[in-house]
Motif scaffolding. Sequence first.
Motif, PDB file in Angstrom:
ATOM      1  N   ARG A 163      14.914 -17.671  18.675  1.00  0.00           N
ATOM      2  CA  ARG A 163      14.166 -16.698  19.465  1.00  0.00           C
ATOM      3  C   ARG A 163      14.279 -15.311  18.842  1.00  0.00           C
ATOM      4  O   ARG A 163      15.387 -14.762  18.771  1.00  0.00           O
ATOM      5  N   PRO A 208      18.443 -16.743  31.360  1.00  0.00           N
ATOM      6  CA  PRO A 208      17.214 -17.370  30.872  1.00  0.00           C
ATOM      7  C   PRO A 208      16.916 -17.070  29.410  1.00  0.00           C
ATOM      8  O   PRO A 208      17.117 -15.954  28.943  1.00  0.00           O
ATOM      9  N   HIS A 218      25.134  -7.924  26.239  1.00  0.00           N
ATOM     10  CA  HIS A 218      23.784  -8.147  25.711  1.00  0.00           C
ATOM     11  C   HIS A 218      23.859  -8.160  24.192  1.00  0.00           C
ATOM     12  O   HIS A 218      24.579  -7.347  23.595  1.00  0.00           O
ATOM     13  N   LEU A 219      23.079  -9.041  23.587  1.00  0.00           N
ATOM     14  CA  LEU A 219      23.020  -9.071  22.125  1.00  0.00           C
ATOM     15  C   LEU A 219      22.335  -7.816  21.601  1.00  0.00           C
ATOM     16  O   LEU A 219      22.811  -7.154  20.682  1.00  0.00           O
ATOM     17  N   SER A 220      21.184  -7.512  22.192  1.00  0.00           N
ATOM     18  CA  SER A 220      20.450  -6.299  21.807  1.00  0.00           C
ATOM     19  C   SER A 220      20.968  -5.124  22.635  1.00  0.00           C
ATOM     20  O   SER A 220      21.832  -5.302  23.497  1.00  0.00           O
ATOM     21  N   GLY A 264      20.471 -12.031  30.741  1.00  0.00           N
ATOM     22  CA  GLY A 264      19.121 -12.077  30.176  1.00  0.00           C
ATOM     23  C   GLY A 264      18.191 -11.177  30.990  1.00  0.00           C
ATOM     24  O   GLY A 264      18.594 -10.100  31.452  1.00  0.00           O
ATOM     25  N   ALA A 265      16.978 -11.641  31.194  1.00  0.00           N
ATOM     26  CA  ALA A 265      15.987 -10.810  31.898  1.00  0.00           C
ATOM     27  C   ALA A 265      16.353 -10.592  33.372  1.00  0.00           C
ATOM     28  O   ALA A 265      15.887  -9.618  33.987  1.00  0.00           O
ATOM     29  N   TYR A 273      17.643 -10.760  18.196  1.00  0.00           N
ATOM     30  CA  TYR A 273      18.827 -11.429  18.755  1.00  0.00           C
ATOM     31  C   TYR A 273      19.738 -12.086  17.719  1.00  0.00           C
ATOM     32  O   TYR A 273      20.803 -12.592  18.065  1.00  0.00           O
ATOM     33  N   LEU A 325      18.318 -17.829  26.782  1.00  0.00           N
ATOM     34  CA  LEU A 325      19.402 -17.677  25.805  1.00  0.00           C
ATOM     35  C   LEU A 325      19.778 -19.008  25.149  1.00  0.00           C
ATOM     36  O   LEU A 325      20.450 -19.015  24.115  1.00  0.00           O
ATOM     37  N   HIS A 379      17.564  -7.167  34.818  1.00  0.00           N
ATOM     38  CA  HIS A 379      16.681  -6.076  35.216  1.00  0.00           C
ATOM     39  C   HIS A 379      15.966  -6.323  36.548  1.00  0.00           C
ATOM     40  O   HIS A 379      15.231  -5.473  37.013  1.00  0.00           O
ATOM     41  N   ARG A 390      15.265  -0.186  24.099  1.00  0.00           N
ATOM     42  CA  ARG A 390      14.049  -1.006  24.016  1.00  0.00           C
ATOM     43  C   ARG A 390      13.033  -0.545  25.065  1.00  0.00           C
ATOM     44  O   ARG A 390      12.969   0.634  25.359  1.00  0.00           O
ATOM     45  N   ARG A 406      13.712  -2.411  30.545  1.00  0.00           N
ATOM     46  CA  ARG A 406      15.043  -2.993  30.275  1.00  0.00           C
ATOM     47  C   ARG A 406      16.168  -1.998  30.548  1.00  0.00           C
ATOM     48  O   ARG A 406      17.349  -2.324  30.416  1.00  0.00           O
TER      49      ARG A 406
HETATM   50  C1  DQA Z   1      19.219  -9.638  26.595  1.00  0.00           C
HETATM   51  C2  DQA Z   1      18.388  -8.387  26.858  1.00  0.00           C
HETATM   52  C3  DQA Z   1      17.401  -8.651  27.979  1.00  0.00           C
HETATM   53  O1  DQA Z   1      16.612  -7.490  28.193  1.00  0.00           O
HETATM   54  C4  DQA Z   1      16.486  -9.797  27.614  1.00  0.00           C
HETATM   55  O2  DQA Z   1      15.619 -10.085  28.695  1.00  0.00           O
HETATM   56  C5  DQA Z   1      17.219 -11.014  27.201  1.00  0.00           C
HETATM   57  C6  DQA Z   1      18.366 -10.842  26.306  1.00  0.00           C
HETATM   58  C7  DQA Z   1      20.172  -9.436  25.374  1.00  0.00           C
HETATM   59  O3  DQA Z   1      21.114 -10.191  25.253  1.00  0.00           O
HETATM   60  O4  DQA Z   1      19.920  -8.562  24.542  1.00  0.00           O
HETATM   61  O5  DQA Z   1      16.841 -12.133  27.508  1.00  0.00           O
HETATM   62  O6  DQA Z   1      20.040  -9.891  27.715  1.00  0.00           O
END
Ligand code: DQA
Length: 179
Positions: free
Chosen positions: A33, A25, A116-118, A92-93, A38, A27, A96, A123, A127
């Motif tokens: 965003r 979700p 994950h990008l981040s 994505g989310a 990101y 992305l 978690h 964080r 997460r």
């Molecule tokens: C993410 C990290 C997740 O915590 C967040 O909800 C995302 C992006 C990342 O790529 O860093 O949607 O998956």
Amino acid sequence: MTTRPGEVVSLPRREPPRVLVVSGPNLQLLGHREPEIYGATTLDEIHARLTEVARGDGASVVARQSNSEGELVTWVGEAARDGFHGVLINPGAYTHTSIALFDAARACGLPLVEVHLSNPDAREAFRRRSFVARAAIARVAGFGWRSYELGLLGLLAHLGRPAPRARARAKVAVLKKPR
Ligand code: DQA
């Protein structure tokens, strides 16, 4: 197989690896965003790069994105049946929250890499938990779009030659003192 020195051995021809790349979700919004978290690269650009990297390795990728948990679960769960050899996923989310995605990742029986990008661990506390991680062979996080590329390279290396399982216990040599 036993061989004589100098003998040329032809290994059995294997199918070129096919990797399913799945993004969860929000992305689809990459590039706009929260770019400070990101980055500015769009998902289409990441997919184009992965296609190039895979081709350079004699492999191929099919890249998909969905905001729907059910769709992600179906894609991952049926990945082996659909002829894929491995899965690269940024959930994505749902990382978690989704036990269903974890179950699908286990059920498909394929090597799966979570990206994950981040760096979610650095964080918010919510997460830090990943359900998907328990079904993954590896996790790459914090390198922006390059997490996808590094994850794919690792997965392709694994598909070419799986890493040996870690030994349960290291051997310790006990040297006796000569009397
Ligand atoms: C993410 C990290 C997740 O915590 C967040 O909800 C995302 C992006 C990342 O790529 O860093 O949607 O998956």
